[in-house]
Design an enzyme around this catalytic site. Structure first.
Site, short mmCIF file in Angstrom:
data_model
loop_
_atom_site.label_atom_id
_atom_site.label_comp_id
_atom_site.label_asym_id
_atom_site.label_seq_id
_atom_site.Cartn_x
_atom_site.Cartn_y
_atom_site.Cartn_z
N ASN A 151 1.14 -0.79 0.11
CA ASN A 151 -0.11 -0.05 0.12
C ASN A 151 1.08 1.52 0.13
O ASN A 151 0.25 2.48 -0.37
CB ASN A 151 -1.13 -0.15 1.13
CG ASN A 151 -0.49 -0.18 2.51
OD1 ASN A 151 0.99 -0.84 2.61
ND2 ASN A 151 -1.70 0.63 3.62
N GLY A 231 2.29 -10.59 10.23
CA GLY A 231 3.26 -10.49 11.72
C GLY A 231 2.71 -11.33 12.94
O GLY A 231 4.00 -11.81 13.87
N GLU A 248 4.71 -4.01 12.66
CA GLU A 248 3.28 -2.91 11.85
C GLU A 248 2.73 -3.34 11.22
O GLU A 248 2.81 -3.37 10.22
CB GLU A 248 3.56 -1.15 11.58
CG GLU A 248 5.25 -0.83 11.58
CD GLU A 248 5.72 0.47 11.26
OE1 GLU A 248 5.93 0.60 9.91
OE2 GLU A 248 5.69 1.35 12.32
N CYS A 282 -2.82 1.42 7.20
CA CYS A 282 -2.87 0.77 7.99
C CYS A 282 -4.00 2.47 8.95
O CYS A 282 -4.26 1.38 9.86
CB CYS A 282 -2.08 0.53 8.64
SG CYS A 282 -0.95 1.84 8.48
P1 NAD Z 1 0.48 -9.25 4.10
O1 NAD Z 1 0.89 -9.50 5.26
O2 NAD Z 1 0.30 -9.67 2.92
O3 NAD Z 1 2.39 -8.39 3.08
C1 NAD Z 1 2.97 -7.71 3.85
C2 NAD Z 1 4.51 -8.72 3.27
O4 NAD Z 1 4.70 -10.03 4.03
C3 NAD Z 1 4.91 -8.76 1.79
O5 NAD Z 1 6.54 -8.35 1.59
C4 NAD Z 1 4.72 -10.57 1.85
O6 NAD Z 1 5.05 -11.40 0.92
C5 NAD Z 1 5.20 -11.21 3.41
N1 NAD Z 1 4.75 -12.13 3.57
C6 NAD Z 1 3.98 -12.79 3.48
N2 NAD Z 1 3.96 -13.45 4.25
C7 NAD Z 1 5.05 -13.92 4.60
C8 NAD Z 1 5.80 -14.76 5.85
N3 NAD Z 1 4.97 -16.31 5.76
N4 NAD Z 1 6.96 -14.82 6.48
C9 NAD Z 1 7.66 -13.12 5.51
N5 NAD Z 1 7.52 -12.50 5.16
C10 NAD Z 1 5.94 -12.76 4.52
O7 NAD Z 1 0.60 -7.64 3.74
P2 NAD Z 1 0.23 -7.03 2.49
O8 NAD Z 1 -1.97 -7.33 1.96
O9 NAD Z 1 0.90 -6.60 2.01
O10 NAD Z 1 -0.63 -5.34 3.29
C11 NAD Z 1 -2.33 -5.40 3.52
C12 NAD Z 1 -1.39 -5.07 5.24
O11 NAD Z 1 -0.02 -4.22 5.72
C13 NAD Z 1 -2.92 -4.96 5.71
O12 NAD Z 1 -2.92 -5.53 6.71
C14 NAD Z 1 -2.29 -3.51 6.71
O13 NAD Z 1 -3.34 -2.79 7.88
C15 NAD Z 1 -0.99 -3.27 6.93
N6 NAD Z 1 -0.18 -2.03 7.23
C16 NAD Z 1 -0.25 -2.09 8.89
C17 NAD Z 1 0.83 -0.58 8.18
C18 NAD Z 1 1.51 -0.41 9.84
O14 NAD Z 1 2.07 1.18 9.55
N7 NAD Z 1 1.00 -0.29 10.91
C19 NAD Z 1 0.84 0.41 7.46
C20 NAD Z 1 1.43 -0.04 6.37
C21 NAD Z 1 -0.12 -1.29 5.66
#
Ligand code: NAD
Length: 479
Positions: A151, A231, A248, A282
């Site tokens: 995002n 996470g 995060e 987020c």
């Molecule tokens: P996601 O958790 O699906 O993926 C995030 C990243 O993690 C990607 O690069 C993905 O390839 C990688 N990933 C996925 N599974 C993994 C694993 N098992 N081990 C290591 N890496 C792995 O999230 P998304 O769909 O890309 O993003 C949306 C989410 O991000 C929403 O929940 C949003 O709230 C959150 N977000 C949080 C913040 C914050 O600052 N709190 C900011 C932006 C987005």
């Protein structure tokens, strides 16, 4: 179509498997944007080996040189605003003005991080024993894994990489597989800024690539932004070897409206914070909790502000809201809307795709407003990550705070009121990493940013707290 590569040990390298995948423009899904490596264990291993070799030289480089290099990167980033903003909009979909603001923001955060290299200060302590000098120093963790979502494909990586480097770490960076082009562009800027080979490595690939990276014992720090589910998995994995984490995660951020005279101002702030980036933030305001007596006029004003949103291709002038990032995201949003309607919530705007054939015409979804949503509805409890805003009506302040705290998340919250007693009560009672009064959920490039409960773990990002995330403390007794 251009074929892009990983960046490992100062070189652009093809994956050993020679396997690539294509990314697509969410505003025109038939338009392929580029080919990117499907990295596997070999690439993760090579990147970690390079980072291991580079880390000591980098951490021993005089901090003024590290800071100067990061400032050069920040300037190159600012100079590339137009070019990089277009890439963000093409691969992520957000309106071009939002993309440009993201690049500007990332450049400012990088320059702040450069300054942090010069502020890696410990403390001195008086000693209870004569002749003994006691102090603390901050040391780099070693090799840090930076894993980012789609995002914010520029600000999210920069928010991790720049402070991790400032603190003297080497980094292996795995971006979201939906937005790797922005990541490649960022690496070219670090290269131009003169970063030595191996200090920052880029490995592009799916979640399995990220999983390999975080599981490797050579990684001593993990900075992850993404979903709460992933996470938590990373937190468990890191705990097995006591690696440091900065997580995060998701949010379900309430806008509480109580005893408020400026309902139009509140509605304007809420709509902006709810629908920026098509609600895929987020910190998006993703539920409105309003006292009964103000609900009807507030809903009217929310609708009036929503009507001004101009949904379209982010590259077209006048667009204020782009498409959803992917078909999967579109299906998730549509699923929540369906469940909301089935559960009895009152749909009063949107609730549908804006294109008859999304696979050809783009993943455009109408800004959506639900009223009279039950606090138990999935619309009110779960992170939808789309342009969907539920309104929950409440009796009084007590009930509003209780509902605000009634989800698993605790990232950001806003209160709109003229009543100072309610302000104090809100700041004290709402369990949230960030609270805002008479303001939407915004952040600034030098102020700590993070969440509590299932929204985050570890030191807050941005601002001086980054040093906690990317260093270890060492205490020295010296006679
Ligand atoms: P996601 O958790 O699906 O993926 C995030 C990243 O993690 C990607 O690069 C993905 O390839 C990688 N990933 C996925 N599974 C993994 C694993 N098992 N081990 C290591 N890496 C792995 O999230 P998304 O769909 O890309 O993003 C949306 C989410 O991000 C929403 O929940 C949003 O709230 C959150 N977000 C949080 C913040 C914050 O600052 N709190 C900011 C932006 C987005």
């Amino acid at each position: 179509m251009e074929r892009h590569q990983n960046y490992i040990d100062g070189e652009w390298v093809a994956p050993k498997s020679k396997e690539y995948y294509q990314t697509h423009n969410p505003a025109r899904p038939q338009e392929a944007l580029g080919e990117f490596p499907l990295s596997a264990a070999t690439e993760v291993d090579a990147a970690l080996a390079a980072a291991e070799r580079a880390r000591d030289t980098w951490s021993e480089m005089p901090v003024t040189q590290r800071a100067a290099l990061l400032l050069r990167f920040s300037q190159l980033l600012a100079d590339s605003t137009n070019e990089l903003a277009k890439i963000i909009t093409l691969e992520q979909g957000k309106a071009l003005c939002e993309s440009a603001a993201e690049v500007t923001r990332a450049a400012t955060e990088a320059s702040f991080a450069a300054g942090e290299a010069l502020r890696l200060c410990g403390q001195t302590f008086p000693s209870e024993r004569p002749g003994l000098t006691c102090y603390t120093v901050l040391e780099p963790l070693g090799v840090v894994a930076a894993i980012t979502p789609w995002n914010f494909p520029v600000v999210s990586p920069v928010r991790k990489i720049a402070p991790a480097l400032a603190c003297g770490n080497a980094v292996v960076f795995k971006p979201s597989s939906l937005t790797p082009w922005s990541a490649v562009f960022l690496l070219t800027l670090f290269e131009k800024a003169g970063l030595p080979g191996g200090v920052l490595n880029l490995v592009i690939g799916p979640s399995a690539t990220g999983e390999r990276l975080v599981s490797d014992p050579r990684v001593s720090g993990i900075s992850f932004t993404g979903s709460t589910a992933v996470g938590m998995r990373i937190y468990e994995c890191a705990a097995r070897r006591m690696a440091k984490v900065q997580l995060e995660l998701g949010g379900k951020n309430p806008a509480i409206v109580l005893d408020c005279q400026d309902l139009d101002g509140a509605a304007s702030q809420i709509v902006a914070a709810a629908f920026l980036c098509s609600g895929q933030r987020c910190t998006a305001l993703s539920r409105v909790i309003v006292e009964d007596s103000l609900a009807d006029p507030l809903v009217d004003r929310l609708l009036a502000h929503m009507k001004r949103i101009c949904v379209g291709n982010g590259l077209e002038p006048g667009t204020t809201m782009g498409p959803l990032v992917s078909r999967e995201q579109m299906e998730i949003v549509a699923g929540y809307v369906r469940r909301g309607i089935e559960g009895g919530a009152m749909l009063i705007a949107g609730g549908h795709m804006l294109t008859a054939d999304p696979e050809n015409q783009g993943y455009f979804y109408a800004p959506t407003l639900f009223d009279r949503v039950s606090p138990e509805s999935p619309l009110a409890l779960e992170e939808i990550f789309g342009p969907v805003l539920p309104v929950i009506r409440v009796r009084d302040a007590q009930q509003s705070f209780q509902i605000a705290n009634g989800t698993r998340y605790g990232l950001a919250a806003s209160l709109f009121t003229q009543n100072p007693c309610l302000v104090h009560e809100f700041i004290k009672r709402v369990k949230s990493g960030m609270v805002h009064v008479n303001h939407g959920t915004a952040s600034q490039p030098h102020i700590p940013f993070g969440g509590v409960k299932d929204s985050g773990q570890g030191a807050f990002s941005i601002g001086p707290t980054v040093k906690e995330a990317f260093t270890n403390l060492k205490t020295v007794y010296f006679k």
